[in-house]
Enzyme design. Sequence first.
Site, PDB file in Angstrom:
ATOM      1  N   MET A 175      -1.453   3.727 -14.858  1.00 22.07           N
ATOM      2  CA  MET A 175      -1.868   4.959 -15.389  1.00 22.07           C
ATOM      3  C   MET A 175      -1.530   5.069 -16.884  1.00 22.07           C
ATOM      4  O   MET A 175      -0.422   4.885 -17.227  1.00 22.07           O
ATOM      5  CB  MET A 175      -1.609   6.109 -14.491  1.00 22.07           C
ATOM      6  N   SER A 182       0.383   1.067  -1.681  1.00 17.56           N
ATOM      7  CA  SER A 182       0.410   1.403  -2.921  1.00 17.56           C
ATOM      8  C   SER A 182       1.944   1.529  -3.162  1.00 17.56           C
ATOM      9  O   SER A 182       2.642   2.646  -2.626  1.00 17.56           O
ATOM     10  CB  SER A 182      -0.287   2.501  -3.422  1.00 17.56           C
ATOM     11  N   HIS A 213      -0.729  -2.951  -3.820  1.00 23.74           N
ATOM     12  CA  HIS A 213      -1.413  -2.057  -4.545  1.00 23.74           C
ATOM     13  C   HIS A 213      -0.469  -1.472  -5.775  1.00 23.74           C
ATOM     14  O   HIS A 213       0.411  -0.879  -5.423  1.00 23.74           O
ATOM     15  CB  HIS A 213      -2.154  -1.082  -3.791  1.00 23.74           C
ATOM     16  N   MET A 237      -6.183   2.410 -14.167  1.00 21.66           N
ATOM     17  CA  MET A 237      -6.429   3.829 -14.400  1.00 21.66           C
ATOM     18  C   MET A 237      -6.311   4.246 -15.835  1.00 21.66           C
ATOM     19  O   MET A 237      -5.622   4.887 -16.136  1.00 21.66           O
ATOM     20  CB  MET A 237      -6.117   4.861 -13.636  1.00 21.66           C
ATOM     21  N   ASP A 282      -0.619   0.710  -8.989  1.00 24.76           N
ATOM     22  CA  ASP A 282      -1.257   1.643  -9.801  1.00 24.76           C
ATOM     23  C   ASP A 282      -0.776   2.032 -11.068  1.00 24.76           C
ATOM     24  O   ASP A 282       0.182   2.466 -11.433  1.00 24.76           O
ATOM     25  CB  ASP A 282      -1.098   3.151  -9.133  1.00 24.76           C
ATOM     26  N   MET A 330     -12.832   5.412  -4.816  1.00 20.81           N
ATOM     27  CA  MET A 330     -11.782   6.581  -4.663  1.00 20.81           C
ATOM     28  C   MET A 330     -12.161   7.640  -3.679  1.00 20.81           C
ATOM     29  O   MET A 330     -13.083   8.090  -3.910  1.00 20.81           O
ATOM     30  CB  MET A 330     -11.539   6.910  -6.032  1.00 20.81           C
ATOM     31  N   ASP A 335      -9.371   3.875  -1.619  1.00 20.89           N
ATOM     32  CA  ASP A 335      -8.026   4.407  -2.244  1.00 20.89           C
ATOM     33  C   ASP A 335      -7.759   5.974  -2.302  1.00 20.89           C
ATOM     34  O   ASP A 335      -8.673   6.619  -2.968  1.00 20.89           O
ATOM     35  CB  ASP A 335      -7.959   3.958  -3.436  1.00 20.89           C
ATOM     36  N   HIS A 393      -4.655  -1.774 -10.023  1.00 17.36           N
ATOM     37  CA  HIS A 393      -5.655  -0.948 -10.182  1.00 17.36           C
ATOM     38  C   HIS A 393      -5.232  -0.342 -11.703  1.00 17.36           C
ATOM     39  O   HIS A 393      -4.520   0.686 -11.699  1.00 17.36           O
ATOM     40  CB  HIS A 393      -5.329   0.182  -9.134  1.00 17.36           C
TER      41      HIS A 393
HETATM   42  C1  DX5 Z   1      -4.234   7.559  -6.950  1.00 19.68           C
HETATM   43  C2  DX5 Z   1      -3.791   5.967  -6.730  1.00 19.68           C
HETATM   44  C3  DX5 Z   1      -3.658   5.801  -5.309  1.00 19.68           C
HETATM   45  C4  DX5 Z   1      -2.430   6.379  -4.462  1.00 19.68           C
HETATM   46  C5  DX5 Z   1      -2.848   6.518  -3.167  1.00 19.68           C
HETATM   47  O1  DX5 Z   1      -4.940   7.717  -8.250  1.00 19.68           O
HETATM   48  O2  DX5 Z   1      -4.930   5.247  -7.147  1.00 19.68           O
HETATM   49  O3  DX5 Z   1      -3.393   4.160  -5.163  1.00 19.68           O
HETATM   50  O4  DX5 Z   1      -1.134   5.514  -4.618  1.00 19.68           O
HETATM   51  O5  DX5 Z   1      -1.805   7.350  -2.464  1.00 19.68           O
HETATM   52  P1  DX5 Z   1      -2.101   8.153  -1.016  1.00 19.68           P
HETATM   53  O6  DX5 Z   1      -2.280   7.024  -0.209  1.00 19.68           O
HETATM   54  O7  DX5 Z   1      -0.972   8.861  -1.148  1.00 19.68           O
HETATM   55  O8  DX5 Z   1      -3.371   9.016  -1.490  1.00 19.68           O
HETATM   56 ZN    ZN Z   2      -4.846   3.036  -6.427  1.00 19.42          ZN
END
Ligand code: DX5
Ligand code: ZN
Length: 216
Positions: free
Chosen positions: A36, A7, A32, A67, A34, A138, A176, A65
Amino acid sequence: MAYIAPSILSADFVNLERDIRDIRDNGADWLHVDVMDGMFVPNITIGIPVVRAIRRVTDLPLDVHLMIRQPIRYAEAFIKAGADWLCIHVEADTLENNLACLDKIRALGCKSAVSLKPGTSAEEARPYLEKCDMILVMTVEPGFGGQKFMADMMPKLQALRRMLDAVNPGCLLEVDGGVDANTHAICKENGAQVLVTGSAYFKAADRKAFVRMIQG
Ligand code: DX5
Ligand code: ZN
């Protein structure tokens, strides 16, 4: 065998191109991303222009991903920007809108995925099973990297694998959050096929060895 999807949330954003090329050079399978919105989760990260820029510097599959609330509003834009996989959260909109979003994702030639927050049961994924190519469980509350892995999500992984084997056996399972040298094995033992790693990948002293460990 499993796929590793580092990620970029934990990357050095000033040197994002370097870190993305490094992910490929170290043998990782996917990237990956993320996204948000500060509403669905209490954090804001990256958006469509950044996905478009990332697409220009890597041929790794982009696992995006989302969110964000009401992801159907932006699905097409993320796919046009270069997403290969687009993951929406079941909690992000009504069932009707989410199912329409998955149809749209597939119609646009992208792989569809749904994600479950820790408080969402496997049963709540049932209406989505045949419309998605991957389910993301998750193992932390979404929003931030570097949180502690929730081992109590493992029964949910197992339940989803059983449910999928009955109706959509080709559907992948992804985990994840908090995946690292100590927690990767239990994920794979419980059916995870794609492992996202943010902080653990970037902190690894030997990233190539870390990638091989997660894949193995
Ligand atoms: C959290 C994200 C993850 C995050 C994971 O909301 O969806 O993808 O980057 O990070 P680590 O591996 O540090 O938990
Ligand atoms: Zn993620």
